[in-house]
Design a protein around this motif. Sequence first.
Motif, PDB file in Angstrom:
ATOM      1  N   TRP A  17       0.723  -1.155   0.029  1.00  0.00           N
ATOM      2  CA  TRP A  17       0.075   0.177  -0.012  1.00  0.00           C
ATOM      3  C   TRP A  17       0.916   1.229   0.038  1.00  0.00           C
ATOM      4  CZ3 TRP A  17      -4.738   2.001  -0.563  1.00  0.00           C
ATOM      5  CH2 TRP A  17      -5.110   3.360   0.301  1.00  0.00           C
ATOM      6  N   THR A  18       1.816   1.344   0.910  1.00  0.00           N
ATOM      7  CA  THR A  18       2.896   2.338   0.846  1.00  0.00           C
ATOM      8  C   THR A  18       3.525   2.438  -0.459  1.00  0.00           C
ATOM      9  OG1 THR A  18       2.899   2.117   3.445  1.00  0.00           O
ATOM     10  CG2 THR A  18       4.792   3.228   2.388  1.00  0.00           C
ATOM     11  N   ALA A  19       4.217   1.381  -0.795  1.00  0.00           N
ATOM     12  CA  ALA A  19       4.944   1.351  -2.300  1.00  0.00           C
ATOM     13  C   ALA A  19       4.152   2.092  -3.224  1.00  0.00           C
ATOM     14  CB  ALA A  19       5.316   0.128  -2.550  1.00  0.00           C
ATOM     15  N   LEU A  27       0.608  -1.549  -8.490  1.00  0.00           N
ATOM     16  CA  LEU A  27       0.340  -2.292  -7.529  1.00  0.00           C
ATOM     17  C   LEU A  27      -1.385  -2.255  -7.160  1.00  0.00           C
ATOM     18  CD1 LEU A  27       3.170  -1.897  -4.841  1.00  0.00           C
ATOM     19  CD2 LEU A  27       2.458  -4.085  -5.845  1.00  0.00           C
ATOM     20  N   ALA A  28      -1.659  -1.152  -7.562  1.00  0.00           N
ATOM     21  CA  ALA A  28      -3.302  -0.888  -7.373  1.00  0.00           C
ATOM     22  C   ALA A  28      -4.221  -2.221  -7.815  1.00  0.00           C
ATOM     23  CB  ALA A  28      -3.751   0.301  -8.017  1.00  0.00           C
ATOM     24  N   ALA A  29      -3.706  -2.419  -8.920  1.00  0.00           N
ATOM     25  CA  ALA A  29      -4.458  -3.784  -9.714  1.00  0.00           C
ATOM     26  C   ALA A  29      -4.375  -4.978  -9.010  1.00  0.00           C
ATOM     27  CB  ALA A  29      -4.199  -3.944 -11.240  1.00  0.00           C
ATOM     28  N   ALA A  74       6.241   6.746   4.314  1.00  0.00           N
ATOM     29  CA  ALA A  74       6.890   5.758   5.059  1.00  0.00           C
ATOM     30  C   ALA A  74       5.986   5.312   6.366  1.00  0.00           C
ATOM     31  CB  ALA A  74       8.305   6.232   5.437  1.00  0.00           C
ATOM     32  N   ALA A  75       6.204   4.145   6.528  1.00  0.00           N
ATOM     33  CA  ALA A  75       5.218   3.602   7.549  1.00  0.00           C
ATOM     34  C   ALA A  75       6.246   3.774   8.824  1.00  0.00           C
ATOM     35  CB  ALA A  75       5.235   2.103   7.401  1.00  0.00           C
ATOM     36  N   THR A 115      -2.601   8.040  10.150  1.00  0.00           N
ATOM     37  CA  THR A 115      -2.834   6.623  10.180  1.00  0.00           C
ATOM     38  C   THR A 115      -3.719   5.968   9.302  1.00  0.00           C
ATOM     39  OG1 THR A 115      -2.396   6.918  12.704  1.00  0.00           O
ATOM     40  CG2 THR A 115      -3.665   4.655  11.888  1.00  0.00           C
ATOM     41  N   ASP A 116      -3.491   4.957   8.521  1.00  0.00           N
ATOM     42  CA  ASP A 116      -4.265   4.472   7.597  1.00  0.00           C
ATOM     43  C   ASP A 116      -4.784   2.836   8.182  1.00  0.00           C
ATOM     44  OD1 ASP A 116      -3.910   6.284   5.697  1.00  0.00           O
ATOM     45  OD2 ASP A 116      -2.673   5.280   4.437  1.00  0.00           O
ATOM     46  N   THR A 117      -6.009   2.736   8.053  1.00  0.00           N
ATOM     47  CA  THR A 117      -6.519   1.272   8.530  1.00  0.00           C
ATOM     48  C   THR A 117      -7.199   0.700   7.306  1.00  0.00           C
ATOM     49  OG1 THR A 117      -6.888   2.225  10.553  1.00  0.00           O
ATOM     50  CG2 THR A 117      -8.186   0.143  10.130  1.00  0.00           C
TER      51      THR A 117
END
Length: 142
Positions: A17-19, A27-29, A74-75, A115-117
Motif C-alpha cells: 500500500w505504501t509502495a 500495485l493498485a490492480a 513511510a510506515a 494513520t491508515d487502516t
Amino acid sequence: MSGNDVRQFGIHTYDRWTAMWNGDLDLAAKIMAPEFVLRYAQAGTEAFDDVRTPQQLADIIAAWHRQRRGLRFAAEGAAVVDLALVDGAPAGLVARPYLASFTGEDARTVARSGTDTLRITNGLISEVWSVSSGSAGRTFYR
C-alpha cells in the motif's frame, strides 16, 4: 497459512500500500479489490470520495504526486494486524501510522503524520480509513 504467516501477509500488504502511494501504481490492480471504498477524514481529500476502482486510485495518486514535489510515504511505528483466514483467504484489519513528506513551495520539507487502516477481504484491500494531521498539522514522531 499459520498465524504468523497471516500477520506477515498483513504487514506486507501495508508495505505494498505504501509502495503504491510512493508511485508503484501497478500495485493498485494487485492489492485493491475490484471495487472498494476510501474514507479520508482530512480536509482537501474530497477527490477520494468517489474513487472506487484500482485504475481510478492509480490515476489520483499520480495526480497527487504531480501536485507535491518529492512526495514520499513511510510506515512508522508498529503495525496492528487483526486478520484471520476466511474461506482460505486473509480477512480483517491492518492499521499503521505513516509519515508523508514533500517539498513545499518555499523549498522546505513539509511532513505530516497519519494513520491508515486497511480492511482486507479475500486477501485484497476493500476499504480504507485514513486520518492525517492535514495541512495545518504536524508529525507525531521526531
